[in-house]
Structure formats: C-alpha cells, structure tokens
Design an enzyme around this catalytic site. Structure first.
Site, short mmCIF file in Angstrom:
data_model
loop_
_atom_site.label_atom_id
_atom_site.label_comp_id
_atom_site.label_asym_id
_atom_site.label_seq_id
_atom_site.Cartn_x
_atom_site.Cartn_y
_atom_site.Cartn_z
N GLY A 151 -23.79 -11.96 15.88
CA GLY A 151 -24.48 -10.68 15.82
C GLY A 151 -23.97 -9.81 14.70
O GLY A 151 -22.86 -9.99 14.20
N SER A 152 -24.77 -8.84 14.28
CA SER A 152 -24.34 -7.88 13.27
C SER A 152 -23.47 -6.79 13.91
O SER A 152 -23.35 -6.70 15.12
CB SER A 152 -25.56 -7.22 12.62
N GLY A 153 -22.89 -5.98 13.04
CA GLY A 153 -22.08 -4.86 13.53
C GLY A 153 -20.59 -5.13 13.53
O GLY A 153 -19.82 -4.37 14.10
N HIS A 154 -20.18 -6.23 12.89
CA HIS A 154 -18.76 -6.59 12.90
C HIS A 154 -18.18 -6.73 11.50
O HIS A 154 -17.12 -7.33 11.33
CB HIS A 154 -18.55 -7.91 13.64
N ASP A 197 -24.63 -17.61 21.33
CA ASP A 197 -24.35 -18.25 20.04
C ASP A 197 -24.13 -19.75 20.22
O ASP A 197 -24.57 -20.55 19.39
CB ASP A 197 -23.11 -17.61 19.40
N HIS A 257 -17.48 -6.22 21.73
CA HIS A 257 -18.77 -5.59 22.04
C HIS A 257 -18.56 -4.53 23.11
O HIS A 257 -19.51 -4.09 23.75
CB HIS A 257 -19.78 -6.62 22.54
#
Ligand SMILES: Nc1ncnc2c1ncn2[C@@H]1O[C@H](COP(=O)(O)OP(=O)(O)O)[C@@H](O)[C@H]1O
Ligand SMILES: Nc1ncnc2c1ncn2[C@@H]1O[C@H](COP(=O)(O)OP(=O)(O)O)[C@@H](O)[C@H]1O
Ligand SMILES: [Mg+2]
Ligand SMILES: [Mg+2]
Ligand SMILES: [Mg+2]
Ligand SMILES: [Mg+2]
Lengths: 204, 330, 330, 204
Positions: free
Chosen positions: B53-56, B109, B218
């Site tokens: 996922g994005s945001g890391h 994932d 998260h």
C-alpha cells in the site's frame, strides 16, 4: 438462464446482471465489512463487476478463455481479498473449462469444488473459518445432482441463508476480522453475505 | 483532514507523478501503479520486486534503485496493489534470471503476490517469494511467520539487492533475502494516528498524553496504551521486547535502525539512539552502519520503530555494498 | 507536549550525543555545542562555519560534511548559539585560509556571529560573513536584507562548500556564497505549530482546517491565515509569490527545493512538485537537481516551503559537485 | 565603592552583588520580556552574572584584562541579545582600560560612551529606538562631571527612571519587539528596566 448448457453467453448475462446490481448492493456490504474489517467490500464488488462488464462483449466462445478474461479483469481492478479470491475462483473455472464452448449444468458443483480448493490454497483458510468458503461449500452441496440453472440458484440461495444462520454465532478465523475474532460473534461474515447477494442477483 | 492534497482519490497517482518527475534517474513508470529502475530488466540479473500500500515512503516504491529493488507495484494508501500490477512489476524486473517477490507479511498482499506469481509462472518467469515478518509485537516467537512486516523490510531489500547485484542466482538471492528477513526484529511505538486520504479521518484516536507500544504501521493495535513515557524508558522497553525475542550474544554484530513513523523529528530519534547504542554495546554487541531517520513511515504519524538486524559474515558485506535511490545512498 | 524526550533542558545535548554516536564519520564534537568534520581544520582550505538554534535538522549541524560545512555552533531550540561556541567553531574550521561565517539572518545570530568574528580577528583568523535572507514573505523586495533566512540556506551551504573544496580563496568563496544566497527565494506555508521542549506548549495555535501562508520556520506570522486550500492552489500561490519577486526568464536554469517543515510526508511534497515542475518548465525554465524532502525543518511542524535557486554557469557545477553528510549525499 | 578609583577589586564587588541579586530580579524581567519578546531576559541576566561570578576571584589586576575575562564569561553563558550586548559593553571597556590597574571615576562617562558606541554598532540600533541604549545614554549624561561612585550610581538611577518614563509611551524599534511595535506602546522596554535593576543592585 434456460439455455441447455453454460456458454460464454451465460457469462455475459450473469456478468451484466451483477454489474447492474453492484451499486445497490455496495452500501450494505461496506457497512458489514466496516464493522470488523476495512469497509471496502462493497467497493470491491463494484470494481470487480465493473471491470468484468467491460470485457463481456468481447469474450471468446471458449468458456475457459472467457473465464480467464473475466479473472484478469478482476485482478486489474479489485485488489482487496474478496476481489483476489473471486479472480482465483474464476481462474480455477478457466482451467477446468478450457477448450469447451458448452459446459453442462451438472458440472457446476465440480466447478464450485475447484474454486473452493483454489481459494483454500490461496487464502490459507479452511472450511469452518467463517468465510466466503463456507457459503461456497453450502452452494456446492445444494447444487449437487441438479441439472437446471434456476433450480441450482434457488437451492444455493437457500443453502447460503442456512449457512449464514449457522455461522452467525461463531467467530471469524481468517482475514482482517481474525484479530477481533470475539467481536465477530453474532455478526454475519461480509464475504458470505456478498455471495448470497450475488446469487440473489443472478436469480433476478 | 490536515493534508496537502487535491482529490483524495488522486493522492497516490499524483504522488507517483511527482516522484517520477523529480527523480527520472531512479524511477520509471511502467504502468499507472508500477515503477521500475530505468535500466530494468537487467539481463542475467535476478530481479527483485516488492509492493504494498501507499503511505509509507520511502517504503515500498522509494527503494527502487541500484542495489535495491528492480520494480514495485503500488496500492492505494494502506491497501494491496492489484494482482495485475504485481504481475507487471514481475515482468518489468525479469532479466531472464528469475524474480524474487520480497514484501511484507499482510494477508491481502500475500494472496495477490501469490496469484501474480502464478501468472508469471504461466508466462515462464521463474519466481520465488520471501515475506518480511519482523514486528515482534504482532505475534509470539513461536508464531513468527504470522508477524507483520515493518521496517525490517529495509534490511531485506538492501541485502537481497546487493546479492542480486553480485550476480548470484535466484535460489541464492532468495536464501539470503530470507536470512536477512529472519535476522530482523522490530517494534514500534506510536504517539499519534494518521489519516488515510480517502477515509478523511484519523485511523484511530489516542489521548493527548498517551502513547501506544507495539503499534503497527497502519495503526494496528499494540501491546499497551498508556501515558507517554520519557525517551529512555521508551527505548529501554523497546529494547526489552527485541532482546527477549533474540538475546544478544557476545561478539554479535548488529545494525540498528531507529526509524520515525513520519512526524517524529530526527532530534527525537537521536535522543533514543543515544540510549540504545551504549546498551547494545554493553551487552557485547558491535554496532554496524546504524540508521537513524525516516525509512518506513505512516505518513504524518508521530512515533518510532526500532529494528535490530543481526549480521554475519555473509550478510554484513551485502548490507555495506553500495546502493542508491532517491531516499537512501549507501 | 507529545515528544519523545527526557528532560526538556537536556534535549539539545542528548540529541547531539546521539548524532555524534550514530555518525562519527561525519560529526565530531569539539565542545558541548560545537560540531566539526572529523578532518577539520583542513590545511589551506577555506573553512565554512554556520550556526543557529536547534530544532531544524538537518539545518544547521546536519550539513557539516565533505563539500558542505566544516563546523557548526548549536544553540538551544530556536535560540542563538553562544558567541563562545561560535568562536570555537571558527577556530575548528580554520585551516589557515580564513573562515566564512554562513548563516541565516536572525538578529541574535547576527550579533553573536559578528562578535565571534571580532574574537577570531583578535586571534588573527581572517573571517568573512554571508547572511542567507531568502524568505520572500518576511520583507518586500526593496528590503531584501531584512528577510529571514530559511531553506535557501541549503543551497548556500552546498555552493559555498563546493567552492571551498575547489580550493578557491576566502574572497571567492565569500562572493560565491553571497551569489548563491542572493539566487534563492523561499516561501513557507504551515499547517500546524510545533513545541519548543522547554516551553512545553505549541508556539502558536491554528484551527483544525486552517493554514498559514508565508510563515517562518519558528512559526513567525505569515501573509495570511485561512482555510486550508487544495495542493495545486497552495503551489500556485507559493509560486506566485516567488515569481513576483524574481520572474522566470526564458532559458533560466533553476533548482527547486520542495521542503517539508517536519510532519508533512514526502507523498504530499511530490503532489506539490507534480504541479510546480510543469509550471516552471512552461515558463521557460529548465529544472536542475530538484530536491524534495526534509532539508530545513521545525521539528514536528506540518507544512512546506518551496525554494527556487537561479543558477548560472558558475553556480550550477558547484551545486552538482559531490558532497556528503548524514542527511544528504550529492 | 568608596575606593579612590575603579580597580579589579571594584569589579569583584560589583560582580558578586549582581550575581547575588540576579535570582530576585529574574522573574520580573522574564515577565516583562515575555509580553513582547521571548521571555528570557531574567534567565539571561542569571546566566551572565552567574558566569561572571565564577571568574571574579581569579581576575587579574589589569582592569582591561579583567573586563575582558568578564566579557568572555558572558559570551560563554548568555547568547540572547542582552547577554551579547553586555559582553560587547564589557569588551569595549576592556579595550579602553587595557594596561591600567586604576581607572579614575571620572572616566566612567567615557566608558559608558564607548559601550554605547559598540552596542550601536553591534546591534545596528540608534538612540531613541527604546532599548537599553537609551538607559545607558541617560546614565552617561547623568554621571558626567561626577567623581564619586555613590553619587554616580544615584544620578544614573534617577536618570534611568526618567528615561523609562519618557520612553514608555513610545514604540520599540529594534529587537524582537519591533515586529509588534504598536503593542509595545505603554510598556517599559525590558532591557532598560534590566539596567535600572542593575544600577539599583550596585547601589546596594
Ligand atoms: N484468506 C481468506 N480466505 C477465504 N476468504 C477470505 C479470506 N480473507 C477474506 N476472506 C473473505 O473476504 C471477505 C472480506 O473481503 P474484503 O473486504 O475484500 O477483504 P479485505 O478488505 O480485508 O482485504 C471476508 O468476509 C471473507 O469472507
Ligand atoms: N539590536 C539591539 N540593540 C540594542 N538593544 C537591544 C537590541 N536588541 C535587543 N536589545 C535590548 O535587549 C532587550 C532584550 O534582551 P533579550 O531578551 O536578551 O533579547 P532576545 O531574547 O530577543 O534575544 C531589549 O529589551 C532591548 O533593550
Ligand atoms: Mg475489506
Ligand atoms: Mg481491503
Ligand atoms: Mg528575550
Ligand atoms: Mg532570547
């Protein structure tokens, strides 16, 4: 759904019915998933059926290849668990029907069995874990021996309803919901409900 | 929601637009949500792909670069990339010597990358997979395989990337990546939540004077939530968890990563490192290439994670080998 | 106060303890609040010193390194270093070819650095000084010398550092540093405040849906405060301020720094860069070495700054020359 | 303070009086500075006088060198504007008295004039900007012609009080307070008050 056998045309009809129903079904599924997961199940169904709808017209007559194109459309659009498991089921059906243009209705339970086996392997879940698998298994058992699609859908619908009732009081053992297993007691599994709604939509 | 963005639904794509515009020497777009090194696929080199996922940032995409990843598939914020994008990333990384799928242990994932692996197999691309599962707070040590993958990812990328760069075959690169992943233990501590753009509100709420020990990247719940402790007490407890899982043996050579989850500034990381380094040394370890900074984040979340990576004669030179991406140069 | 620290009064010293423990190859402590390159003073090379308050990492101390600063004096959070420490930094940087004092335009720092220069002079160390005054929001262009020094500092460090590395004499290094400082224009925008550890509460308060355009890196008031705008509108307005101060001329070669003030994650910076780069290019500029990240910060403040640095045939190679510190490698 | 001339001993007496008084003076000065600046003026005075106190015993007889050591002690400890300006004043006195062990009291106004010039240059401020400079100038004028330390201190004290009154209604034009100039009307300048308190403490 009164054709003699499952053909690519069957997939077209089923696919467009699901795509048409998805927007109506989504809010309920998002809410259910939101109680124990990340609340995207309805969105996932919309994305998956929308992507399938785009490929329906161009599907080849080979049912196996047609299933495969549907599977690929889903992998492009829907990356949440339910989307991946749906694509997994479609891919297993693709492998089982490759090279055929007509698949007898009596093959449906075997296709469901194949889907269940693939999903088990992909998601490392078992029957009894309170997932979409348990709804699929109920449908497989209910359709066994039937050779008419309407009767199969009616039987599957009733069987999934029973399965939902049976599993409601039990905890979820896989997926996001696992961490909060106890909080899932008394709640329906969103994926099982999704399958029920899919079957209802296909019955029309 | 206090973020600088346009449409929340465009967050990831606009971010990738900017990333590739700013650093074309590192990142090339293969598909809307797939990035590769400009020179990938490299003939004869084992390819390494990751995704998540994005945001890391810098995780995951940021680590595409020489001596690191060859390609990466990118999901929405905190959501898995699609199978299709993962398959595209595998193809983009395939130089004919096979491709390692190296990523964090999250259910979605894993399913998607497995499926992408099946697709690659149908296309006669040989693939293997290694899951990073380093978060000691997420499962007991007898269930290590259930642990979440967090900042330890960075060591696995670095070491696997160097192994592939060295021309080792897929089986060897895979073995070394697994060894690196197994060598890492991480624990996080959060002081504030972050907001997923499309959700528009923080993922959880936490009191003005509270912290959460063991929280995931998260915002997954941790070991306890309570009053914010002094830096030394936080560091002591984090080390306690890590060393309970794998005690220090005299002569150990360890790399340490003191990582900000986003908002926590480097000043605070150095205050923690100041406590951590002497404790490890007093226990008999030698510290190799300490990393202090933002290596695996959760957007604007305040908090830190500490990773220990136990090196041996095989892993250490791979960790120290040159590598570069827009976020990290070794 | 949500920070990871021990005693607020120990914040700076413990931070420096950690910094020097983690990166002895870059930072050596000369005095409690003075850091130098391990190889400084370098015989025959012009020394470059800077200094200022803490809480801005990598500014100021972080930029001690090869091709950058030789030494740095460190104050309390947001407060000037002492004259004594500045004089010590000058001595530590003096390799016999003179020392440039290169720092941001803040009253206290200026008085102290001038006095430190007087002390150095008594000790027969030749010094010069260049003030960075790049914040266009802090004074009109006819009073440029009154502007605050913000992220443009990074360009001045890089260019002056490369000039000194190239063996140029003090007057030349000073001229080029001044030219680099003059080439930079910056504007900031803040979304949240930060907390000075010893004060214990945020430096200002700002509404949940508000932003402040033009704010300084200590939270100095800006041009306006109002509702948070979309990223593209923020970028457009920031560019408007910068280009009003120095319009783009066709053929311009510009470096752009999209800088996080701390909490703002790189994802948001790239969203801004995505808007900014094409606008500059459409106006006829070529972008050289864009920088996107955390280069000059205010601890956990959320916000960004955008700096444009106009290059010429003299400045560009100096900007591109190799340099390295723990926070930045060119 | 009844010695014939200013000697290193005078600096020792003055220095220890100030150090003793600083803790009592600090809160008022912090509060005043907090209204228009960063609230550290009292702390600065404590740090500066504390650092001077540590060097007093070891000061050399050369008054110039003694002033210089005091200046250096202040630069080590107090980096806020007032500390730097105090050190600047001490350094200018050091330059003016270097090589002498006795400095006649009648030199005081000239020493003050030297301090004022150095501070002007260092801080780029002018007389009339409502800073410590205006208090120093008042003291310089008041001590001119007097040759007794007690009389000088009394005159300076009264003159600074008058200056405070005269400047109260005017805006600050330099330093941190400049940005909020209008908000400073009606408030005493903290640095001027600090000098008043210093003189009061020296009077004992
Ligand atoms: N590993 C698994 N095996 C079988 N079914 C699963 C698995 N994981 C999730 N599911 C089913 O998918 C549903 C949730 O789908 P979805 O919302 O797409 O998952 P998520 O958002 O957590 O990835 C669950 O209710 C469950 O029925
Ligand atoms: N440039 C200047 N020139 C003369 N006096 C100054 C100057 N700047 C500050 N002052 C004096 O110092 C006082 C404030 O001292 P201080 O609190 O140490 O300053 P800051 O904390 O802003 O650095 C002011 O009230 C004023 O009298
Ligand atoms: Mg879900
Ligand atoms: Mg999901
Ligand atoms: Mg002050
Ligand atoms: Mg101050």
């Amino acid at each position: 759904m009164t054709a003699m056998a499952l053909t690519t045309e069957t997939l077209r009809t089923a696919g467009s019915r699901l795509a048409a129903a998805a927007d109506t079904l989504a809010p309920e599924l998002n809410t259910l998933d939101g109680q124990i997961g990340d609340g995207d199940l309805g969105v996932t169904l919309q994305l998956a059926t929308g992507a399938m709808a785009e490929v329906l017209l161009g599907l080849p007559d080979d049912v196996g290849l047609a299933f495969m194109q549907c599977a690929q459309a889903v992998t492009r659009a829907a990356s949440s668990s339910f989307g991946t498991l749906l694509a997994t089921a479609l891919m297993s059906a693709a492998k089982a029907t490759k090279g055929r243009t007509d698949v007898p209705w009596t093959d449906i339970p075997a296709l469901l069995a194949g889907a269940i086996a693939s999903i088990k392997q992909r998601g490392k879940a078992d029957l009894g874990d309170k997932t979409v698998l348990d709804a699929l298994e109920a449908a497989r058992l209910a359709t066994d021996g039937l050779d008419d699609p309407a009767a199969q859908l009616a039987a599957a619908d009733a069987a999934i309803a029973e399965a939902l009732e049976a599993f409601c009081g039990r905890p979820n053992k896989v997926g996001r919901a696992r961490i909060w297993a106890d909080r899932t007691i008394g709640l329906d599994d969103p994926g099982m409900v999704a399958l029920k709604r899919i079957v209802e939509s296909l019955r029309g | 929601m206090k973020k600088i963005l346009n449409e929340p639904s465009a967050y990831v794509d606009e971010m990738l637009d900017g990333l590739t515009l700013a650093h074309p020497e590192f990142y090339q777009r293969v598909a809307k949500r797939v990035i590769k090194r400009p020179d990938a696929p490299i003939k004869g080199k084992v390819g390494i792909v990751s995704g998540g996922g994005s945001g890391h940032l810098p995780v995951f995409t940021g680590y595409v670069g020489a001596g690191l990843l060859d390609a990466c598939a990118i999901g929405n914020v905190f959501a898995s990339p699609s199978v299709d994008d993962m398959a595209t990333a595998i193809r983009a990384a395939n130089g004919g010597a096979g491709v390692l799928r190296l990523y964090g242990n999250y259910g979605g994932d894993v399913m998607n990358f497995d499926m992408a692996g099946d697709i690659a197999e149908m296309e006669d691309i040989e693939t293997t997979s290694v899951l990073v599962a380093d978060d000691v707070a997420s499962a007991k040590s007898d269930e290590r395989e259930k642990r979440r993958g967090v900042a330890g990812m960075v060591y696995a990328y670095k070491i696997a990337g160097a192994a592939a760069d060295a021309g080792l075959p897929l089986a060897e690169v895979t073995r070394l990546a697994q060894k690196a992943a197994d060598a890492c233990r991480t624990i996080g501590a959060g002081l504030s939540a972050c907001t997923v753009p499309q959700a528009g509100k923080p993922t959880f709420s936490i009191g003005e004077d509270e912290m959460e020990m063991g929280l995931g990247i998260h915002g997954e719940p941790g070991v306890w939530r309570g009053k914010l402790k002094p830096a030394d007490a936080i560091a002591e407890e984090m080390l306690g968890h890590l060393l309970a899982d794998r005690p220090i043996r005299s002569g150990d050579r360890l790399s340490v990563l003191v990582n900000s989850l986003g908002a926590t500034p480097p000043e605070e990381l150095y205050i923690l490192y100041r406590y951590i380094a002497p404790v490890l040394q007093a226990a008999g370890a030698e510290i190799v290439m300490p990393l202090v900074g933002r290596y695996a984040t959760s957007m604007e979340m305040a908090g830190v994670s500490v990773t220990l990576c136990a090196l041996d004669a095989e892993l250490e030179p791979l960790l120290l080998a040159p590598a570069s991406c827009a976020f990290w140069t070794v």
